[in-house]
Design a protein around this motif. Structure first.
Motif, PDB file in Angstrom:
ATOM      1  N   HIS A 142       1.338   3.921   1.923  1.00 44.95           N
ATOM      2  CA  HIS A 142       1.858   4.676   3.077  1.00 44.95           C
ATOM      3  C   HIS A 142       3.383   4.771   2.989  1.00 44.95           C
ATOM      4  O   HIS A 142       4.048   3.854   2.511  1.00 44.95           O
ATOM      5  CB  HIS A 142       1.444   3.995   4.399  1.00 44.95           C
TER       6      HIS A 142
ATOM      7  N   ASP B   3       0.229  -4.706   8.441  1.00 55.06           N
ATOM      8  CA  ASP B   3      -0.757  -3.639   8.298  1.00 55.06           C
ATOM      9  C   ASP B   3      -2.183  -4.186   8.216  1.00 55.06           C
ATOM     10  O   ASP B   3      -2.954  -3.837   7.333  1.00 55.06           O
ATOM     11  CB  ASP B   3      -0.440  -2.744   7.090  1.00 55.06           C
TER      12      ASP B   3
ATOM     13  N   HIS C 143      -6.995  -2.113   6.187  1.00 54.77           N
ATOM     14  CA  HIS C 143      -6.037  -1.083   6.580  1.00 54.77           C
ATOM     15  C   HIS C 143      -6.463   0.234   5.932  1.00 54.77           C
ATOM     16  O   HIS C 143      -7.076   0.226   4.868  1.00 54.77           O
ATOM     17  CB  HIS C 143      -4.639  -1.503   6.116  1.00 54.77           C
TER      18      HIS C 143
ATOM     19  N   ARG D  11      -6.763   5.115  15.732  1.00 57.49           N
ATOM     20  CA  ARG D  11      -6.430   4.655  14.378  1.00 57.49           C
ATOM     21  C   ARG D  11      -5.667   3.340  14.433  1.00 57.49           C
ATOM     22  O   ARG D  11      -5.989   2.381  13.746  1.00 57.49           O
ATOM     23  CB  ARG D  11      -5.573   5.725  13.677  1.00 57.49           C
TER      24      ARG D  11
ATOM     25  N   HIS E 238      -3.672  -1.558  12.882  1.00 61.21           N
ATOM     26  CA  HIS E 238      -2.589  -2.547  12.969  1.00 61.21           C
ATOM     27  C   HIS E 238      -2.927  -3.661  13.947  1.00 61.21           C
ATOM     28  O   HIS E 238      -3.680  -3.465  14.907  1.00 61.21           O
ATOM     29  CB  HIS E 238      -1.301  -1.850  13.397  1.00 61.21           C
TER      30      HIS E 238
ATOM     31  N   ASP F  73       5.874   4.468   4.933  1.00 54.63           N
ATOM     32  CA  ASP F  73       6.766   3.445   5.500  1.00 54.63           C
ATOM     33  C   ASP F  73       6.872   2.206   4.601  1.00 54.63           C
ATOM     34  O   ASP F  73       7.597   1.268   4.916  1.00 54.63           O
ATOM     35  CB  ASP F  73       6.345   3.056   6.932  1.00 54.63           C
ATOM     36  N   HIS F  74       6.162   2.234   3.462  1.00 58.82           N
ATOM     37  CA  HIS F  74       6.237   1.111   2.514  1.00 58.82           C
ATOM     38  C   HIS F  74       6.764   1.535   1.145  1.00 58.82           C
ATOM     39  O   HIS F  74       7.082   0.678   0.320  1.00 58.82           O
ATOM     40  CB  HIS F  74       4.862   0.445   2.372  1.00 58.82           C
TER      41      HIS F  74
ATOM     42  N   HIS G 164       0.850  -1.192   0.000  1.00 58.39           N
ATOM     43  CA  HIS G 164       0.000   0.000   0.000  1.00 58.39           C
ATOM     44  C   HIS G 164       0.888   1.244   0.000  1.00 58.39           C
ATOM     45  O   HIS G 164       2.107   1.149   0.148  1.00 58.39           O
ATOM     46  CB  HIS G 164      -0.984   0.008   1.174  1.00 58.39           C
TER      47      HIS G 164
END
Ligand code: ZN
Ligand code: ZN
Length: 265
Positions: free
Chosen positions: A58, A145, A123, A186, A193, A60-61, A56
């Protein structure tokens, strides 16, 4: 097959999976330099990669995706929603359109001699997915995730030989920790998560005699630590409704900033 975490955690994710002849990455949420260093540990050069799977959009990916894929011209595989998110992410710079390949959840495809099966995850991104990767009768999966999991998720993770599984946070550390209330909501929400407890329960549901290892990953820096994730997941497996005990499976915890042990099956 081999599976190895080059980096895993809320600050950046990059996982290697491959056979003797086909090498791929799942996510590129760290710098080009760190990806190259990680691959070097595995004896692989950037230009030997056959593809990058993106779970996905985001950061951090995908943080390292622009620089890394431009340097080596590696095909990028993502769902339509994820690719749209990547195209809208200005910090990646100009992405050559020819590199993008649309994939769809529950539609298998091949990269070299790897069979790839994307599956839906819950997610808060456009169209996120996890990946099951198969070669020569063996199968591994990358499942991070996940806000929640259900029978669908368990079905997609059956009969694996190895898995990289999210154990993001300890519920109590999250509750009393420094995150502002909306962020806490969240993280623990249905599209956030997986906690250590839920990670252990999911592992319990997919355990079978041939599951050789589970690498726990995507740990939160503020709301978890390696020993706690390890012990909690192990305990859940022992307490769970199956014949297994926590010691029956090899459990590892992926580090945020270090390449994990290279797991071969
Ligand atoms: Zn995310
Ligand atoms: Zn993430």
């Amino acid at each position: 097959m081999r599976l190895c975490s080059i980096a895993s955690g809320s600050s950046g994710n990059c996982i290697y999976a491959g056979s003797d002849s086909t090498h791929i990455l799942v996510d590129t949420g760290i710098s080009r330099k760190r990806i190259e260093e990680g691959l070097c540990t595995l004896g692989i050069k950037g230009d030997e990669l056959a593809g990058i799977l993106i779970t996905h959009e985001h950061s951090d990916h995908i943080q390292g995706l622009g620089v890394f894929s431009r340097k080596y011209g590696i095909p990028i595989f993502g769902t339509p929603g994820t690719l749209q998110g990547i195209r809208q992410c200005r910090s990646l710079g100009v992405m050559p359109d020819g590199l993008f390949h649309e994939i769809h959840v529950d539609e298998s495809f091949e990269i070299g001699d790897l069979g790839v099966h994307p599956f839906k995850i819950s997610h808060d991104a456009n169209e996120p997915c996890g990946f099951r990767i198969e070669n020569g009768g063996k199968a591994v999966a990358v499942a991070t995730d996940l806000g929640i999991y259900d029978d669908y998720t368990v079905d997609r993770l059956r009969n694996l030989d190895g898995i990289l599984l999210e154990a993001n946070h300890d519920i109590h550390m999250l509750e009393v920790g420094p995150y502002p209330y909306p962020l806490k909501q969240r993280v623990r929400g249905d599209r956030g998560h997986l906690s250590n407890e839920l990670s252990g329960r999911l592992l319990c549901d997919i355990l079978h005699d041939n599951l050789q290892f589970a690498i726990l990953g995507h740990l939160s820096k503020e709301n978890n630590y390696a020993e706690l994730a390890y012990e909690t997941v192990k305990l859940e497996v022992s307490l769970g409704d199956n014949p297994y005990k926590g010691d029956d499976i090899r459990l590892l915890v992926a580090k945020r900033d270090q390449v994990s042990e290279i797991m071969s099956i």
